[in-house]
Design an enzyme around this catalytic site. Sequence first.
Site, PDB file in Angstrom:
ATOM      1  N   ARG A  54      41.585  43.763  22.818  1.00 30.81           N
ATOM      2  CA  ARG A  54      41.122  44.738  21.832  1.00 30.81           C
ATOM      3  C   ARG A  54      41.576  46.153  22.165  1.00 30.81           C
ATOM      4  O   ARG A  54      42.199  46.830  21.356  1.00 30.81           O
ATOM      5  CB  ARG A  54      39.596  44.700  21.756  1.00 30.81           C
ATOM      6  CG  ARG A  54      39.054  43.331  21.422  1.00 30.81           C
ATOM      7  CD  ARG A  54      37.574  43.273  21.701  1.00 30.81           C
ATOM      8  NE  ARG A  54      36.837  44.168  20.822  1.00 30.81           N
ATOM      9  CZ  ARG A  54      36.295  43.789  19.683  1.00 30.81           C
ATOM     10  NH1 ARG A  54      36.386  42.542  19.284  1.00 30.81           N
ATOM     11  NH2 ARG A  54      35.645  44.647  18.940  1.00 30.81           N
ATOM     12  N   THR A  55      41.247  46.607  23.359  1.00 33.28           N
ATOM     13  CA  THR A  55      41.566  47.988  23.701  1.00 33.28           C
ATOM     14  C   THR A  55      43.074  48.200  23.763  1.00 33.28           C
ATOM     15  O   THR A  55      43.595  49.210  23.282  1.00 33.28           O
ATOM     16  CB  THR A  55      40.907  48.358  25.036  1.00 33.28           C
ATOM     17  OG1 THR A  55      39.508  48.149  24.930  1.00 33.28           O
ATOM     18  CG2 THR A  55      41.175  49.806  25.394  1.00 33.28           C
ATOM     19  N   LYS A  82      51.648  40.076  42.074  1.00 34.94           N
ATOM     20  CA  LYS A  82      52.458  39.625  43.204  1.00 34.94           C
ATOM     21  C   LYS A  82      52.141  40.412  44.460  1.00 34.94           C
ATOM     22  O   LYS A  82      52.962  40.512  45.366  1.00 34.94           O
ATOM     23  CB  LYS A  82      53.945  39.745  42.856  1.00 34.94           C
ATOM     24  CG  LYS A  82      54.336  38.873  41.675  1.00 34.94           C
ATOM     25  CD  LYS A  82      55.771  39.131  41.245  1.00 34.94           C
ATOM     26  CE  LYS A  82      56.054  38.407  39.922  1.00 34.94           C
ATOM     27  NZ  LYS A  82      57.282  38.918  39.281  1.00 34.94           N
ATOM     28  N   ARG A 104      43.579  50.149  32.850  1.00 39.23           N
ATOM     29  CA  ARG A 104      42.268  49.496  32.938  1.00 39.23           C
ATOM     30  C   ARG A 104      42.247  48.698  34.234  1.00 39.23           C
ATOM     31  O   ARG A 104      43.224  48.041  34.585  1.00 39.23           O
ATOM     32  CB  ARG A 104      42.026  48.561  31.759  1.00 39.23           C
ATOM     33  CG  ARG A 104      40.817  47.655  32.020  1.00 39.23           C
ATOM     34  CD  ARG A 104      40.362  46.913  30.812  1.00 39.23           C
ATOM     35  NE  ARG A 104      39.747  47.819  29.857  1.00 39.23           N
ATOM     36  CZ  ARG A 104      39.084  47.390  28.783  1.00 39.23           C
ATOM     37  NH1 ARG A 104      38.949  46.105  28.545  1.00 39.23           N
ATOM     38  NH2 ARG A 104      38.544  48.266  27.956  1.00 39.23           N
TER      39      ARG A 104
END
Lengths: 318, 428
Positions: A54-55, A82, A104
Amino acid sequence: MKHLLSVRDLGADGISEIHELTDSFVEVSARAIPKVPALRGKTVAWLFYEDSTRTRTSFDTAARRLSADTVNFSVGSSSVNKGESLRDTALTIEAMGVDAIVVRHSSAGVPWQLTRWVDASVVNAGDGWHEHPTQALLDTYTLRRHFGSLEGRHIAIIGDIKHSRVAGSGVFAFAALGARVTLVAPPTLLPASVEGWPVEVAHDLDAVLPTVDVAYTLRMQLERQRGALLPSLREFTDRYGLTARRADSMLHHAMVMHPGPMNRGVELAAEVADGPRSLVLDQVRNGVPVRMAVLYLLLGSGRPDERATTEEEGAVHA
Amino acid sequence: MPELVIKGATVVDAAGRGGTPTDVAIDAGHIAEVGPNLDGDRVLDASGCIVSPGFVDLHSHLRQPGKEEAETIETGARAAARGGYTAIVAMPNTTPAMDCAAVVTEVLELGRSAACEVLASAAITVDRAGEQLSPMGELTDLGVRMFTDDGTGVQDDALMRRAMEYAVGLGVTLAQHCEVSALSAGTCMHEGEVSARLGLPGQPAEAEELMVARDIALARLTGGRIHLQHLSTAGSVELVRAAKARGVAVTAEATTHHFTLTDRCVEGYDPVYKVHPPLRTDADVAAVRTGLADGTIDAIATDHAPHTIEDKERPFDAAPPGMLGLETALALALTELGESIDLVDLLALLSWRPAAIAGVEDRHGRPVAPGEPANLCVFDPSAIWTVDPDDTASRSRNNPYAGRTLTGKVRHTLWSGIPTVIDGVATR
């Protein structure tokens, strides 16, 4: 403004400035070709260490409507899985010449750490339990559009406040604009301390609900039953769920919000979410122009609503 | 003529403070003479300085074996010498853990060529897992005098009881990292106003205090000696004060960071300020200072915990806990406590009281007097300096005091009569 890390840095004036810009981007979004050249030549990187359809989609749409280029460094598509360090990833992105990093992360504070290593603007798209400033900006924008002003409005934030970055930003944005904020939750789902927070605290939703202008419900995560934060989701819904019966106790004009994604039937009943009190889709809709305003404020110059040239419009059609 | 003479220092030891500057002559590892106008083959200028017994750190993480990129016994001991230490107790949370004769022997062997005496602590339980006692008797025979699972506390009440009973028979001390893991799991700082504001999961002071209270009770039950490591909360200090008043055989240490830094340091999300137990509140810092001043807390320890730059650049909640401390301890004590605690008492906290807890009071923390082992620290109590993380003997840079101006600096350190630091520079 160099970064957008916390709504607490903005204050009422900063929030209002973004909202004024948002108005012009709402107008842009309504055009047949909802695109302006404001960030042409700018590059924005998505650095999402957590899944977020969504964001990220909302930010991505915002960037494209501003004609910015975007690069994606999100989990699964890059070296972040990784073992590459946060710093190396940030420096790598910056070396590619990006102007802003929208990040985020499940750990609080990561956006602050990034600002120590890169020159690019950093936008906090959610850090741990801490903050989600663009959500608070779109929520306050939505409320202003609906009510005109937040001054004196009573907003109850209900549910899992402890683990909610939405609440972590929302509390301060709502209060900055003059709203009275009440947190409604069992003590296990409240922050360890709300000392210094501009809020009241209540544990009885039924007592609070008839007094509010806005019932802001939060996503209740299923894993909260572990660690004895709750006896059961059933008991949570019974005491804190915004059921149809409870919604009936609200003032005639009072509205319901939710940041999504919803657990229908847990924190919010389907008929309330889909009913006339719901601002849920307005929130989603306003997400794009609010994020356009944020990106423009950080990276833009010139008039934000200047139309794309005919040539570019042609390019868009092509 | 003696091999070496320290010229013009004021003696401070357990007997008190000397009246006038004097000379200390050293020969064959021992103090030969203390008095005016002494000569030696080699002269160390110490004008304006204090000469005291060398310091003893009850709590050093030397990271060897297993994490040599962060520290080795050689580099950690060198940092200790630069901090005025002549003996340090290596914590057992190495990889593999110091829970068996092989690893303890390796650490002691590596320590033999180090810049100070390296004492091995050993784990209370196998692999510090809290399930089965380590071979404490065998390890005691190797010279271990302190057992601890440091990094975690022994959670099981019954196991801790048996460990304390067993330790009584060996005449050794158990040391505890007091933290009830059920209350602290998943946390990365002190729980309170700051953690809530920062959105970081916190552990309450009670996570420490519950185990402090339990261990005091078990010491009373078993008659065992318990040493409580890095006390960080006002409640813990009060529990120890009350226990001592009742005559329980309990000792305690506090770290330099727990009397100088608070949880507000975490506000910038810099993992250099992440440490266990976490930085607490102003009230806790004040209580720790009071505990140091009134004798409730017996020793200043460093909890020197080196970590690589990479590890300290991880997200705050994922970064490993710990900060450096050996090279700043004296200066922090003098700067932060010098006005409230008399110099003799301050040096007691750094030298002879921890020496007794570590079981090395026969050779460390001794009087500055003829015939005593020459384990000495010479420091300038009025030297003003600014902390530079790159100016270190440690392999790591996780120094939380970068840029801070401190008063008091180690000038020379001597271990067994041999200078390990001259004019601030390590010699070995």
